[in-house]
Design an enzyme around this catalytic site. Structure first.
Site, PDB file in Angstrom:
ATOM      1  CE  LYS A  10       0.750   1.483   4.432  1.00  0.00           C
ATOM      2  NZ  LYS A  10       1.737   2.397   4.734  1.00  0.00           N
ATOM      3  CG  ASP A 136      -0.288  -0.174   8.464  1.00  0.00           C
ATOM      4  OD1 ASP A 136      -1.113   0.717   8.757  1.00  0.00           O
ATOM      5  OD2 ASP A 136       0.877   0.064   8.123  1.00  0.00           O
TER       6      ASP A 136
HETATM    7  P1  ATP Z   1       4.243  -0.819   7.950  1.00  0.00           P
HETATM    8  O1  ATP Z   1       4.030   0.138   6.795  1.00  0.00           O
HETATM    9  O2  ATP Z   1       3.038  -1.713   8.253  1.00  0.00           O
HETATM   10  O3  ATP Z   1       4.855  -0.191   9.171  1.00  0.00           O
HETATM   11  P2  ATP Z   1       6.725  -1.631   6.776  1.00  0.00           P
HETATM   12  O4  ATP Z   1       6.566  -1.716   5.280  1.00  0.00           O
HETATM   13  O5  ATP Z   1       7.342  -0.366   7.268  1.00  0.00           O
HETATM   14  O6  ATP Z   1       5.319  -1.885   7.444  1.00  0.00           O
HETATM   15  P3  ATP Z   1       7.535  -4.361   7.067  1.00  0.00           P
HETATM   16  O7  ATP Z   1       8.028  -4.716   5.698  1.00  0.00           O
HETATM   17  O8  ATP Z   1       6.230  -4.895   7.469  1.00  0.00           O
HETATM   18  O9  ATP Z   1       7.599  -2.790   7.295  1.00  0.00           O
HETATM   19  O10 ATP Z   1       8.688  -4.831   8.090  1.00  0.00           O
HETATM   20  C1  ATP Z   1       8.754  -4.382   9.414  1.00  0.00           C
HETATM   21  C2  ATP Z   1       9.506  -5.411  10.252  1.00  0.00           C
HETATM   22  O11 ATP Z   1       8.730  -6.602  10.345  1.00  0.00           O
HETATM   23  C3  ATP Z   1      10.868  -5.817   9.697  1.00  0.00           C
HETATM   24  O12 ATP Z   1      11.804  -5.662  10.740  1.00  0.00           O
HETATM   25  C4  ATP Z   1      10.727  -7.283   9.335  1.00  0.00           C
HETATM   26  O13 ATP Z   1      11.873  -8.048   9.663  1.00  0.00           O
HETATM   27  C5  ATP Z   1       9.562  -7.752  10.180  1.00  0.00           C
HETATM   28  N1  ATP Z   1       8.723  -8.773   9.500  1.00  0.00           N
HETATM   29  C6  ATP Z   1       8.172  -9.830  10.078  1.00  0.00           C
HETATM   30  N2  ATP Z   1       7.470 -10.558   9.201  1.00  0.00           N
HETATM   31  C7  ATP Z   1       7.554  -9.949   8.015  1.00  0.00           C
HETATM   32  C8  ATP Z   1       7.039 -10.241   6.721  1.00  0.00           C
HETATM   33  N3  ATP Z   1       6.290 -11.319   6.467  1.00  0.00           N
HETATM   34  N4  ATP Z   1       7.333  -9.364   5.736  1.00  0.00           N
HETATM   35  C9  ATP Z   1       8.083  -8.257   6.002  1.00  0.00           C
HETATM   36  N5  ATP Z   1       8.598  -7.954   7.196  1.00  0.00           N
HETATM   37  C10 ATP Z   1       8.357  -8.798   8.211  1.00  0.00           C
END
Ligand code: ATP
Length: 283
Positions: A10, A136
């Site tokens: 997103k 989220d």
């Molecule tokens: P949001 O926008 O919801 O805050 P994000 O895009 O900033 O998410 P994510 O890619 O969800 O961040 O990753 C955040 C943390 O979650 C990372 O430190 C990652 O190691 C951990 N994590 C655990 N499971 C997953 C997964 N299936 N995919 C991505 N990251 C994951």
């Protein structure tokens, strides 16, 4: 039997932080929309009572720290399911990028296991589970375009924005969401005009939409990751109609009405950053 679920990324068209609540969370107001960059989650029942995760990305944790694992465990514990599951994550969404990759994987796991195990849970029931995993996740249960309030878990689905091209650029150095919120100075926040964004989407007015994108976290994140400002500037120089940080960053996206503009932005940024994607908003 194997169930496949797509887990799209997103972007935040608007992100506002209204105030800090007594429970420590921040009261948010956001408009988000899905793009066609997605992880692929494959789910298979295991007769043994185990949750096993595989991923194409070597940096992801494969144990209880993985959001897909958390989703499967929560569903099993809540509904007393004695079967196990093999979860295979084909990772396409950059990690820790502000694109809700982990939340989308958790939501896709909840949706997929609901089908695989014939649980017949409604989206509302999946949302109640999802909000225990992350703010989220409720949005990611539905995907599409939504107006989100509370800490992000109260979802109102809205019309899709006028379809356009999106160039995503993830700078190399990440930012921790926690440190961005921890150091927020409320006096200095620049609040987006969310009402105007909602109206622009309702009226399918691309110009008004690009004029009203805004992210109250951007200034704070850009202090920690100066590439955010540099990338935005380059996107505008290469002809983007709008450029904004998504979530708490560090990914910056450009919106472009035409494919030729988007290609120019993509090619221009490719020479500057490794992780550049040319995608579309989803209908
Ligand atoms: P949001 O926008 O919801 O805050 P994000 O895009 O900033 O998410 P994510 O890619 O969800 O961040 O990753 C955040 C943390 O979650 C990372 O430190 C990652 O190691 C951990 N994590 C655990 N499971 C997953 C997964 N299936 N995919 C991505 N990251 C994951």
């Amino acid at each position: 039997m194997e169930i496949i679920e797509k887990a799209p990324a997103k972007i935040n068209l608007c992100l506002d932080v209204l105030h800090k609540r007594e429970d420590g969370y921040h009261e948010m107001e956001m408009v988000m929309t899905s793009v066609d960059l997605a992880d692929r989650i494959a789910l298979k029942t295991l007769e043994e009572d185990l949750i096993v995760i595989h991923s194409t990305n070597g940096f992801l944790p494969l144990d209880q720290r993985n959001h897909a694992y958390k989703a499967a465990k929560l569903l099993k514990d809540t509904y007393h399911i004695k079967k196990g599951v093999d979860i295979s994550i084909e990772k396409k969404i950059p990690i820790a990028a502000g694109l809700a990759g982990g939340s989308s994987d958790a939501a896709a796991t909840l949706r997929g296991l609901n089908r695989l195990w014939h649980l017949n849970l409604s989206n509302e029931e999946l949302v109640l589970l999802g909000e225990q995993i992350g703010s989220d996740v409720p949005y990611c249960i539905y995907g599409g375009t939504a107006y989100a309030t509370g800490r992000g878990e109260k979802i109102q689905q809205i019309d899709a924005p006028p379809q356009c091209w999106v160039v995503l650029v993830k700078p190399k150095k990440g930012i921790s969401t926690w440190t961005v919120f921890e150091n927020l100075s409320f006096e200095q926040l620049v609040h987006p005009e969310t009402e105007k964004m909602l109206l622009a989407i309702q009226e399918k007015d691309f110009l008004q939409m690009v004029c009203n994108t805004g992210n109250a976290l951007e200034t704070a994140s850009a202090i920690k990751q100066p590439d955010i400002k540099r990338i935005k500037k380059k996107m505008i120089q290469f002809g983007a109609d709008a450029a904004l940080m998504s979530g708490s960053g560090p990914t910056v996206y450009a919106l472009c009405k035409t494919y030729s503009k988007a290609q120019r932005v993509y090619n221009g940024l490719k020479g500057f950053c490794n992780e550049v994607y040319l995608v579309r908003t989803l209908k």
